[in-house]
Design a protein around this motif. Structure first.
Motif, short mmCIF file in Angstrom:
data_model
loop_
_atom_site.label_atom_id
_atom_site.label_comp_id
_atom_site.label_asym_id
_atom_site.label_seq_id
_atom_site.Cartn_x
_atom_site.Cartn_y
_atom_site.Cartn_z
N THR A 64 0.82 -1.11 -0.02
CA THR A 64 -0.02 0.05 -0.05
C THR A 64 0.84 1.21 -0.03
O THR A 64 0.50 2.31 -0.78
N GLU A 65 1.83 1.41 0.79
CA GLU A 65 2.81 2.38 0.74
C GLU A 65 3.48 2.59 -0.44
O GLU A 65 3.69 3.78 -0.79
N ARG A 66 3.95 1.62 -1.02
CA ARG A 66 4.53 1.46 -2.35
C ARG A 66 3.92 2.18 -3.44
O ARG A 66 4.25 2.74 -4.55
N LEU A 67 2.59 1.59 -3.32
CA LEU A 67 1.55 2.19 -4.66
C LEU A 67 1.25 3.85 -4.34
O LEU A 67 0.97 4.36 -5.16
N ARG A 68 1.24 4.12 -3.01
CA ARG A 68 0.93 5.47 -2.57
C ARG A 68 2.01 6.29 -3.21
O ARG A 68 1.85 7.53 -3.52
N ARG A 69 3.28 5.81 -2.83
CA ARG A 69 4.57 6.51 -3.30
C ARG A 69 4.37 6.54 -4.97
O ARG A 69 4.90 7.73 -5.58
N LEU A 70 4.04 5.69 -5.32
CA LEU A 70 3.93 5.59 -7.08
C LEU A 70 2.81 6.65 -7.39
O LEU A 70 3.21 7.44 -8.47
N GLU A 71 1.79 6.72 -7.00
CA GLU A 71 0.64 7.64 -7.24
C GLU A 71 1.36 9.09 -7.04
O GLU A 71 1.09 9.99 -7.84
N GLN A 72 2.13 9.13 -5.98
CA GLN A 72 2.56 10.56 -5.65
C GLN A 72 3.80 10.93 -6.71
O GLN A 72 3.88 12.04 -7.37
N ASP A 73 4.55 9.87 -7.14
CA ASP A 73 5.43 10.41 -8.39
C ASP A 73 4.78 10.58 -9.48
O ASP A 73 5.39 11.44 -10.18
N ILE A 74 3.61 9.96 -9.90
CA ILE A 74 2.76 10.20 -11.03
C ILE A 74 2.51 11.71 -10.98
O ILE A 74 2.44 12.44 -11.87
N SER A 75 2.12 12.25 -9.99
CA SER A 75 1.57 13.58 -9.59
C SER A 75 2.74 14.54 -9.89
O SER A 75 2.49 15.53 -10.44
N ASN A 76 3.88 14.05 -9.08
CA ASN A 76 5.08 14.90 -9.31
C ASN A 76 5.43 15.10 -10.96
O ASN A 76 5.89 16.35 -11.16
N GLU A 77 5.36 14.07 -11.52
CA GLU A 77 5.83 13.99 -12.78
C GLU A 77 4.83 14.77 -13.75
O GLU A 77 5.38 15.63 -14.62
N ILE A 78 3.40 14.80 -13.36
CA ILE A 78 2.63 15.59 -14.22
C ILE A 78 2.92 17.21 -13.74
O ILE A 78 2.84 17.95 -14.81
N ALA A 79 3.00 17.29 -12.61
CA ALA A 79 3.22 18.88 -12.27
C ALA A 79 4.50 19.45 -12.97
O ALA A 79 4.66 20.40 -13.45
N GLU A 80 5.63 18.77 -12.95
CA GLU A 80 6.74 18.97 -13.69
C GLU A 80 6.60 19.14 -15.13
O GLU A 80 6.85 20.14 -15.69
N THR A 81 6.02 18.30 -15.59
CA THR A 81 5.52 18.63 -17.04
C THR A 81 4.84 19.69 -17.34
O THR A 81 5.12 20.30 -18.40
N ASN A 82 3.72 20.07 -16.50
CA ASN A 82 2.82 21.20 -16.47
C ASN A 82 3.78 22.54 -16.51
O ASN A 82 3.50 23.44 -17.07
N ARG A 83 4.71 22.16 -15.66
CA ARG A 83 5.58 23.39 -15.25
C ARG A 83 6.53 23.79 -16.53
O ARG A 83 6.68 25.06 -16.97
N VAL A 84 7.05 22.77 -17.20
CA VAL A 84 8.03 23.14 -18.15
C VAL A 84 7.17 23.42 -19.22
O VAL A 84 7.72 24.29 -20.21
N CYS A 85 5.82 22.92 -19.65
CA CYS A 85 4.93 23.24 -20.74
C CYS A 85 4.50 24.64 -20.78
O CYS A 85 4.54 25.41 -21.60
N LYS A 86 4.53 25.15 -19.46
CA LYS A 86 3.72 26.32 -19.15
C LYS A 86 4.83 27.48 -19.69
O LYS A 86 4.71 28.32 -20.10
N GLU A 87 5.90 27.14 -19.11
CA GLU A 87 7.21 28.26 -19.55
C GLU A 87 7.52 28.12 -21.01
O GLU A 87 7.69 29.16 -21.76
N GLU A 88 7.44 26.78 -21.80
CA GLU A 88 7.62 26.95 -23.06
C GLU A 88 6.86 27.70 -23.82
O GLU A 88 6.88 28.30 -24.89
N ALA A 89 5.38 27.36 -23.35
CA ALA A 89 4.31 28.05 -24.04
C ALA A 89 4.29 29.58 -23.94
O ALA A 89 4.23 30.24 -24.98
N ALA A 90 4.79 30.04 -22.80
CA ALA A 90 5.15 31.27 -22.54
C ALA A 90 5.87 32.04 -23.42
O ALA A 90 6.06 33.22 -24.10
N ARG A 91 7.22 31.23 -23.67
CA ARG A 91 8.37 31.78 -24.36
C ARG A 91 8.05 31.74 -25.97
O ARG A 91 8.33 32.53 -26.70
#
Length: 211
Positions: A64-91
């Motif tokens: 259960t703990e490992r799956l929760r960490r996996l879910e958090q890793d997925i959320s972090n990856e999406i957040a990082e992608t959103n950040r990078v894409c937002k910066e590139e879109a602004a540029r």
């Protein structure tokens, strides 16, 4: 995932590509169906995820703990992608705005050239030829003084417009700025400055309006 990769990914999804995505999604769907219908499959998964556990309850807790960490890793990856894409879109904001504007311009320019092909010459040339023809000027002299247009040259101009439109459409679809001409950034900046100047000119002059 950067902006270009994200746009390519969604383009693949829209147009039937991304087979690797469908295969993984299908595997996850099949796994979830098995887990939902078979409690022993859930227990087996817990033991696979936590082989070091000394008991089944411990395996459940660790899994259960490992799956929760996996879910958090997925959320972090999406957040990082959103950040990078937002910066590139602004540029690329000015690039996209000018590319969209230019595509509309190209449609108008192409229609003008198509009408020119249909007429065989510009309106002013046709009127001048008709006037001289009425005055008795021979046809061969009309062709020398006021020649009709070169159809091949006009078709070549249309082909150039089509090539530019295809390039700009590819850029707006992919965010791949490497395909743009070297002076595109300067043209995009000039277009934004002109737009801002026109918007300011159209707005009310609050300094002189009074209450």
């Amino acid at each position: 995932m950067n902006l270009q990769q994200r746009m390519a990914f969604h383009d693949d999804l829209r147009h039937g590509g991304a087979e690797h995505h469908r295969k993984l999604f299908s595997a996850l769907s099949n796994l979830w169906s098995r887990l939902r219908d078979d409690p022993e499959a859930v227990a087996a998964l817990a033991q696979i995820l936590a082989p070091e556990a000394e008991s089944l309850p411990d395996a459940y807790c660790a899994a259960t703990e490992r799956l929760r960490r996996l879910e958090q890793d997925i959320s972090n990856e999406i957040a990082e992608t959103n950040r990078v894409c937002k910066e590139e879109a602004a540029r690329l904001k000015d690039h996209v705005a000018y590319a969209s504007h230019r595509i509309i311009e190209l449609i108008g320019e192409r229609k003008k050239l198509e009408r020119l092909l249909e007429r065989g010459a510009s309106e002013s040339v046709l009127k001048a030829r008709e006037k001289m023809r009425s005055a008795g000027v021979p046809e061969r002299e009309l062709d020398r003084i006021k020649p009709l247009l070169d159809h091949n040259e006009v078709r070549a101009q249309i082909a150039e417009l089509d090539a530019e439109s295809a390039m700009l459409s590819q850029f707006t679809r992919t965010a791949d700025a490497s395909i743009l001409p070297a002076d595109f950034a300067d043209r995009a900046r000039a277009h934004r400055e002109l737009y801002e100047l026109m918007r300011t000119a159209r707005g009310p002059n609050l300094a002189v309006m009074g209450p």
